[in-house]
Design a protein around this motif. Sequence first.
Motif, short mmCIF file in Angstrom:
data_model
loop_
_atom_site.label_atom_id
_atom_site.label_comp_id
_atom_site.label_asym_id
_atom_site.label_seq_id
_atom_site.Cartn_x
_atom_site.Cartn_y
_atom_site.Cartn_z
N THR A 24 0.84 -1.20 0.00
CA THR A 24 0.00 0.00 0.00
C THR A 24 0.87 1.24 0.00
N LEU A 25 0.56 2.16 -0.90
CA LEU A 25 1.21 3.48 -0.92
C LEU A 25 0.22 4.48 -0.34
N VAL A 26 0.56 5.04 0.82
CA VAL A 26 -0.28 6.07 1.43
C VAL A 26 0.37 7.42 1.11
N LEU A 27 -0.30 8.21 0.30
CA LEU A 27 0.25 9.47 -0.20
C LEU A 27 -0.66 10.60 0.25
N LEU A 28 -0.26 11.31 1.27
CA LEU A 28 -1.12 12.30 1.90
C LEU A 28 -0.81 13.72 1.41
N GLY A 29 -1.87 14.47 1.20
CA GLY A 29 -1.72 15.87 0.85
C GLY A 29 -1.42 16.15 -0.61
N VAL A 30 -1.54 15.15 -1.48
CA VAL A 30 -1.26 15.38 -2.90
C VAL A 30 -2.33 16.32 -3.46
N PRO A 31 -1.93 17.44 -4.05
CA PRO A 31 -2.92 18.44 -4.50
C PRO A 31 -3.86 17.90 -5.57
N ARG A 32 -5.07 18.34 -5.51
CA ARG A 32 -6.07 17.97 -6.50
C ARG A 32 -5.60 18.41 -7.89
N GLY A 33 -5.77 17.56 -8.87
CA GLY A 33 -5.36 17.87 -10.23
C GLY A 33 -3.97 17.38 -10.58
N THR A 34 -3.18 16.96 -9.58
CA THR A 34 -1.85 16.41 -9.85
C THR A 34 -1.97 15.17 -10.74
N GLU A 35 -1.13 15.09 -11.74
CA GLU A 35 -1.08 13.88 -12.56
C GLU A 35 -0.17 12.87 -11.86
N LEU A 36 -0.73 11.75 -11.48
CA LEU A 36 0.02 10.75 -10.73
C LEU A 36 -0.24 9.38 -11.33
N GLY A 37 0.81 8.59 -11.42
CA GLY A 37 0.64 7.26 -11.98
C GLY A 37 1.59 6.27 -11.35
N ILE A 38 1.29 5.01 -11.56
CA ILE A 38 2.19 3.94 -11.14
C ILE A 38 2.31 2.97 -12.31
N ASP A 39 3.53 2.68 -12.69
CA ASP A 39 3.82 1.83 -13.84
C ASP A 39 3.20 2.43 -15.11
N CYS A 40 2.36 1.70 -15.82
CA CYS A 40 1.89 2.15 -17.13
C CYS A 40 0.54 2.84 -17.10
N LYS A 41 0.11 3.31 -15.94
CA LYS A 41 -1.20 3.95 -15.83
C LYS A 41 -1.07 5.22 -14.99
N SER A 42 -1.81 6.26 -15.39
CA SER A 42 -1.78 7.49 -14.60
C SER A 42 -3.17 8.10 -14.55
N TRP A 43 -3.37 8.99 -13.56
CA TRP A 43 -4.66 9.62 -13.34
C TRP A 43 -4.45 11.07 -12.94
N GLN A 44 -5.56 11.80 -12.88
CA GLN A 44 -5.57 13.09 -12.22
C GLN A 44 -6.13 12.89 -10.83
N VAL A 45 -5.41 13.38 -9.84
CA VAL A 45 -5.79 13.17 -8.45
C VAL A 45 -7.05 13.96 -8.12
N GLY A 46 -7.99 13.28 -7.46
CA GLY A 46 -9.23 13.92 -7.01
C GLY A 46 -9.13 14.34 -5.55
N PRO A 47 -10.19 14.96 -5.01
CA PRO A 47 -10.14 15.50 -3.65
C PRO A 47 -10.09 14.43 -2.55
N ARG A 48 -10.51 13.21 -2.85
CA ARG A 48 -10.55 12.17 -1.83
C ARG A 48 -9.35 11.24 -1.86
N PHE A 49 -8.45 11.44 -2.81
CA PHE A 49 -7.31 10.53 -3.01
C PHE A 49 -6.36 10.53 -1.81
N ARG A 50 -6.00 9.32 -1.34
CA ARG A 50 -5.02 9.18 -0.27
C ARG A 50 -3.95 8.12 -0.59
N GLY A 51 -3.99 7.55 -1.79
CA GLY A 51 -2.96 6.58 -2.11
C GLY A 51 -3.45 5.44 -2.98
N VAL A 52 -2.61 4.40 -3.08
CA VAL A 52 -2.88 3.25 -3.95
C VAL A 52 -2.73 1.97 -3.12
N LYS A 53 -3.66 1.05 -3.26
CA LYS A 53 -3.64 -0.20 -2.51
C LYS A 53 -3.52 -1.39 -3.46
#
Length: 388
Positions: A24-53
């Motif tokens: 589990t990656l717990v990523l706190l405080g990442v601003p909304r709209g940040t482009e974040l991805g792991i491996d071959c997939k990425s997203w735009q961070v929403g207001p409820r995002f806290r990490g990847v499980k």
Amino acid sequence: MASGGGTADMDPEVALRLFEEGATLVLLGVPRGTELGIDCKSWQVGPRFRGVKMIPPGLHFLHYSSVNSPSCGGQIGPKTGLFLSLKPREILLANWDAKEEDLDFSASANDEEVSRVRANLRELDPFLGPYPYEVMRKWVSLTDRLSDELAKGLQPLSGRVCAYSDVVPEVEFRHTEDRAEQPRNDTACQSMKEGLDRLPKMKQREGTELRFSVIPDKTYPPGATPAEITQCSMDLSYALETVLERNYELQPLNLLGELQFAFVCFLLGNVYEGFEHWKHLLALLCRSEDTMRKRKELYLGLITVLYHQLGDIPPDFFVDIVSQSNFLTSTLQDFFQFVSGPGMDSTLRKRAEKFKAHLTKKFRWDFEADLDDCAPVVVELPEGVTVD
């Protein structure tokens, strides 16, 4: 990735196994709209995002681009990435550093903090997005030769793979009298050269450099005769064997892992230096006829690596970038010519023929065109040697 996301498309047994064994990656405080991805997939961070499980244990590439506030135009910044080696059920904790616009993983070293997060994982779960399992097969195919240890040795000491170079002046002028001796900028430049000369000489900040293998400038041994220099300019085996001896003497197939590392840095990290190194390594491998005869397994592995690197890429991806000056087709044309020559392993030759047919069909590349190598080879003569 506004909050989490379902696992409806995932096989139930796989989902259960990843839920129990996944990191589990717990990523706190990442601003909304940040482009974040792991491996071959990425997203735009929403207001409820806290990490990847539910992340499969092993090597992964986390990458992200900070974003300005909407009032400043919401512009996306350059990409930053890092390779992570994750263990089963591991929790990796990071906080967003607004000043540096980067993730700070120092909290992961605090056992008490990690234990607190683990105890509250159930409450945190709705805010964690599941690992994009649909890209797992592709990620593994792009990195199957890249070990955790190799990735750690190739990435910068800073741990960050950055799309831009962090540069500093080669010489720091701490005192007024030092700066006074430098060319003045208050008068008009008389030429482009003068303008460039006035700019401070820059170098990459120590610790931020990718630590690729050094490819020799000279492709021939010391004391080589003109005939030997010409031969080593046509067959780059001496230079390739030098790279293998210096870096991968005990595990020569790790060179393929470096080729994969460079490609991932370019493809997912937007690091142009990664593409340049990938290009140079590929040219070295494809133009080393003698090494092809001696190292069958290295070249069988190379075909597989290239098959996956080129296989999932849209054909037009190469039009402006990878096939600059027809680099890729001419390099592979040399490879196919060498591998069909005398003394080559029959298994390697057949595998190469199938790969050639695959590329011809997929990209419509013509490997049968006349080679451009027929022009005279210009060689660099050792110091003191002249030709009458």
